[in-house]
Design a protein around this motif. Sequence first.
Motif, short mmCIF file in Angstrom:
data_model
loop_
_atom_site.label_atom_id
_atom_site.label_comp_id
_atom_site.label_asym_id
_atom_site.label_seq_id
_atom_site.Cartn_x
_atom_site.Cartn_y
_atom_site.Cartn_z
N UNK A 162 0.82 -1.21 0.00
CA UNK A 162 0.00 0.00 0.00
C UNK A 162 0.86 1.26 0.00
N UNK A 163 1.90 1.26 0.81
CA UNK A 163 2.77 2.44 0.87
C UNK A 163 3.50 2.63 -0.46
N UNK A 164 3.98 1.53 -1.05
CA UNK A 164 4.70 1.67 -2.31
C UNK A 164 3.77 2.13 -3.42
N UNK A 165 2.57 1.57 -3.50
CA UNK A 165 1.63 2.00 -4.53
C UNK A 165 1.33 3.49 -4.40
N UNK A 189 12.45 -4.50 -8.92
CA UNK A 189 13.49 -3.98 -8.04
C UNK A 189 13.71 -2.50 -8.36
N UNK A 190 13.53 -1.67 -7.37
CA UNK A 190 13.72 -0.23 -7.56
C UNK A 190 14.08 0.40 -6.22
N UNK A 191 14.05 1.72 -6.18
CA UNK A 191 14.44 2.45 -4.98
C UNK A 191 13.43 2.32 -3.84
N UNK A 192 12.29 1.75 -4.12
CA UNK A 192 11.27 1.57 -3.08
C UNK A 192 11.46 0.29 -2.28
N UNK A 193 12.41 -0.54 -2.67
CA UNK A 193 12.60 -1.82 -1.99
C UNK A 193 12.89 -1.68 -0.49
N UNK A 194 13.66 -0.67 -0.03
CA UNK A 194 13.90 -0.57 1.43
C UNK A 194 12.65 -0.43 2.27
N UNK A 195 11.52 -0.12 1.65
CA UNK A 195 10.28 -0.07 2.42
C UNK A 195 9.91 -1.43 2.98
N UNK A 196 10.27 -2.50 2.26
CA UNK A 196 9.89 -3.85 2.70
C UNK A 196 10.56 -4.24 4.01
N UNK A 197 11.89 -4.14 4.14
CA UNK A 197 12.48 -4.49 5.44
C UNK A 197 12.00 -3.60 6.57
N UNK A 198 11.72 -2.33 6.27
CA UNK A 198 11.20 -1.45 7.32
C UNK A 198 9.84 -1.95 7.81
N UNK A 199 8.96 -2.32 6.87
CA UNK A 199 7.64 -2.82 7.26
C UNK A 199 7.75 -4.12 8.04
N UNK A 200 8.64 -5.02 7.60
CA UNK A 200 8.78 -6.30 8.28
C UNK A 200 9.47 -6.14 9.64
N UNK A 201 10.38 -5.18 9.73
CA UNK A 201 11.03 -4.92 11.02
C UNK A 201 10.01 -4.44 12.05
N UNK A 202 9.17 -3.52 11.64
CA UNK A 202 8.13 -3.03 12.54
C UNK A 202 7.15 -4.14 12.90
N UNK A 203 6.87 -5.01 11.94
CA UNK A 203 5.99 -6.14 12.23
C UNK A 203 6.61 -7.07 13.25
N UNK A 204 7.90 -7.37 13.08
CA UNK A 204 8.58 -8.23 14.04
C UNK A 204 8.56 -7.66 15.44
N UNK A 205 8.78 -6.37 15.54
CA UNK A 205 8.74 -5.74 16.86
C UNK A 205 7.32 -5.73 17.42
#
Length: 234
Positions: A162-165, A189-205
């Motif tokens: 949703x954030x990337x779209x 693969x583009x410059x928006x890829x770092x959003x994925x680890x950020x989202x998953x990191x917050x999910x893990x926490x």
Amino acid sequence: MSTTARDTETDTETVERVETAGGRAGLPAYQGDGVGEPAAGSPVGRLPGRRVHALGVCALVAATLGFGVPLWGEIRERVLDRVAPMSDGAIGIGTGIAWSTSALANIVTLGVLGALVGVLGALAVRHLPLPGEGLGARRPGSAGEFTGLRRAFTLGWIAFVLVKLTGWTLARLAMGGSTAWAVPSVTRLDLWLPLLPCALLLTGRAVGASWPRAAVVAGGITALYAIALGALPS
């Protein structure tokens, strides 16, 4: 005190004892539609329930369809180039079929990826060994806990989409470009890829994982995702 009165009091005390014992030994209330509660001793925190997960899936489907509307014009132009001259009705039917097929394919692709991210995230949070952890550091947990973790990481994936779209579309509008390829851009693969680890990191926490574990899980899933996309033909 009469015999009848004593019998009544005895019956009342018996009923109260039975009700008390039944309340202590009774089955817990069904909470399948609520927020998941981890088992005692579980390393994870509060988990999302079915309703939250269903809302997230609905949001993913709605966003995929909504951001895919501009693709109609691109498909129509390609249909005109390939089958012209034809009537407007035939062009519209062909465009509708092609757009519907594309939308369905995008929904299935993003849904399958979300399910895979959910399973991988749940497995990693529960079983991934980290340096310094003993053999018994990770508890196997319950089936309900695994389901809650899977839902949580699927919701993390949905948040990323949703954030990337939204960001990709706004960026294209700001540059005066076409927004037709917003949905297909999710699997590029583009410059928006770092959003994925950020989202998953917050999910893990959010599910109670430690910072190191959440970071390793987020980085590992992102790396697998990037490798898979890089291996696909362009």
